[in-house]
Design an enzyme around this catalytic site. Sequence first.
Site, PDB file in Angstrom:
ATOM      1  N   GLY A 188       0.824  -1.209   0.000  1.00 33.45           N
ATOM      2  CA  GLY A 188       0.000   0.000   0.000  1.00 33.45           C
ATOM      3  C   GLY A 188       0.851   1.249   0.000  1.00 33.45           C
ATOM      4  N   ASN A 189       0.227   2.377   0.267  1.00 38.80           N
ATOM      5  CA  ASN A 189       0.977   3.632   0.364  1.00 38.80           C
ATOM      6  C   ASN A 189       0.350   4.519   1.446  1.00 38.80           C
ATOM      7  OD1 ASN A 189      -1.099   5.347  -0.924  1.00 38.80           O
ATOM      8  ND2 ASN A 189      -0.625   4.110  -2.733  1.00 38.80           N
ATOM      9  N   HIS A 190       0.960   5.670   1.675  1.00 36.51           N
ATOM     10  CA  HIS A 190       0.565   6.523   2.806  1.00 36.51           C
ATOM     11  C   HIS A 190      -0.598   7.451   2.504  1.00 36.51           C
ATOM     12  CE1 HIS A 190       3.857   5.289   5.322  1.00 36.51           C
ATOM     13  NE2 HIS A 190       4.746   5.593   4.402  1.00 36.51           N
ATOM     14  N   SER A 191      -1.223   7.344   1.355  1.00 38.09           N
ATOM     15  CA  SER A 191      -2.281   8.310   1.022  1.00 38.09           C
ATOM     16  C   SER A 191      -3.428   8.227   2.034  1.00 38.09           C
ATOM     17  CB  SER A 191      -2.812   8.020  -0.383  1.00 38.09           C
ATOM     18  OG  SER A 191      -3.931   8.843  -0.630  1.00 38.09           O
ATOM     19  N   ALA A 227      -3.639   7.898  -4.923  1.00 37.27           N
ATOM     20  CA  ALA A 227      -2.254   7.431  -5.037  1.00 37.27           C
ATOM     21  C   ALA A 227      -2.331   5.972  -5.476  1.00 37.27           C
ATOM     22  CB  ALA A 227      -1.548   7.554  -3.697  1.00 37.27           C
TER      23      ALA A 227
END
Length: 419
Positions: free
Chosen positions: A214-217, A282
């Site tokens: 995943g990512n930090h969005s 994102a």
Amino acid sequence: MTTPTKKRRRILIGVGGGIAAYKVCSVIRHFTESGHDVRVVPTPAALEFVGKATFEALSGNPVSTTVFDDVDEVAHVRLGQGADLVIIAPATADLMARAAQGRADDLLTASLLTVRCPVLFVPAMHTEMWEHPATQANIATLREHGSTVMTPASGRLTATDSGRGRLPDPQEIALIGELLLDRADALPYDLAGVRVLISAGGTREPLDPVRYLGNHSSGKQGFALARAAAQRGASVTVVAGSTTDPGDPAGVHIVRISNAQELSEEMTKRAADADVVIMAAAVADFRPVAVADAKIKKGDQGPAPIELTTNPDILRGLVEARDDGRIPSETVIVGFAAETGDETGGVLDHGRAKLARKGCDLLVVNAVGDGKAFGTEDNTGWLLSAKGDETALPFGSKTLMSSRILDEVRQLVPDGPGA
Ligand SMILES: Cc1cc2nc3c(=O)[nH]c(=O)nc-3n(C[C@H](O)[C@H](O)[C@H](O)COP(=O)(O)O)c2cc1C
């Protein structure tokens, strides 16, 4: 929900006699805790729902409903004249009717005639009352007079009823109020009839039943855009991945997805019915080639290598769909570029290159990393246009940044001021 104080401002909070009056206590608290001077002016009917003592204790100021208290201070004139922002919540059908007519039959409506600052009405009522032509005509009049009238949320209403007409989340009211303090003309009602499709949040690419890449969005920027567009009258759909934004924006249709392929499918399908498409999510560039059916075990050999494959380029795909006629040629397409500088160029250089590669109409470029942009309340960056314009987006709340992005978008919408 409290944000750091920038400057102490005078906030007048008018409370109407609706069941949602108790929720407005959180809005009062937000502005007092942010360091502002808050005056609460309820209607007499509002005091049937929440007592005067609560409003006085929360605001730290005396509370009156009538022009005949504190006559020596001419409160019916001074309160309005001195305000930097007025929020009316809940704005009942009755209160909006009286305000639209310019009545002055209690302290609140009298004060409304003397204000020269932004005025935000936050309606809350049963769906039938909201939809009644008289209410809609009064709202149109209030907008003509320069007030902002929020779009209500849908959901549970009084008793067992539910539908359109619910008071938006107090946090959202506070965000919109803060926006109007930052920029009085941030929410013109200029997107009525415009269909806006926005992607927001991060994607999660599954590895096995318990893990993902995943990512930090946080989704805050995409939700802020949705919020601002809906309050400017647009019909807004958000396709949202993982988000940490606490509340869904009022009046916005939210479609939940998990990974990049689902996002791609939803955006491609829905773009055909949109006038504006904004890709603020994102999106993972890569996903694991294989998703294990069972949890991947630690094993004796250390971690097994993860083989990745490339995800679809959704923004480029939307531009291609527009080029070959699968979506209308006048659809406005906006991309986002979250960039970090490196040895090949700075954030803006990478943004310019991305705009050229993707072929969208506008590209919002932000610097990310070191705590910037992801998960924060504020943002800054540049807005690049296909025509070659480059506009700096000054540091401020994501809602403020959204209002500036939408100003540019509005210029590009067919029949818009710059079209
Ligand atoms: C239990 C109850 C709940 C009410 N809720 C609402 C409401 O949510 N919205 C609304 O417009 N009127 C509502 N009303 C009607 C208003 O209280 C009524 O129109 C009143 O005159 C409003 O006065 P004001 O606009 O001066 O505050 C409600 C009335 C009752 C008894």
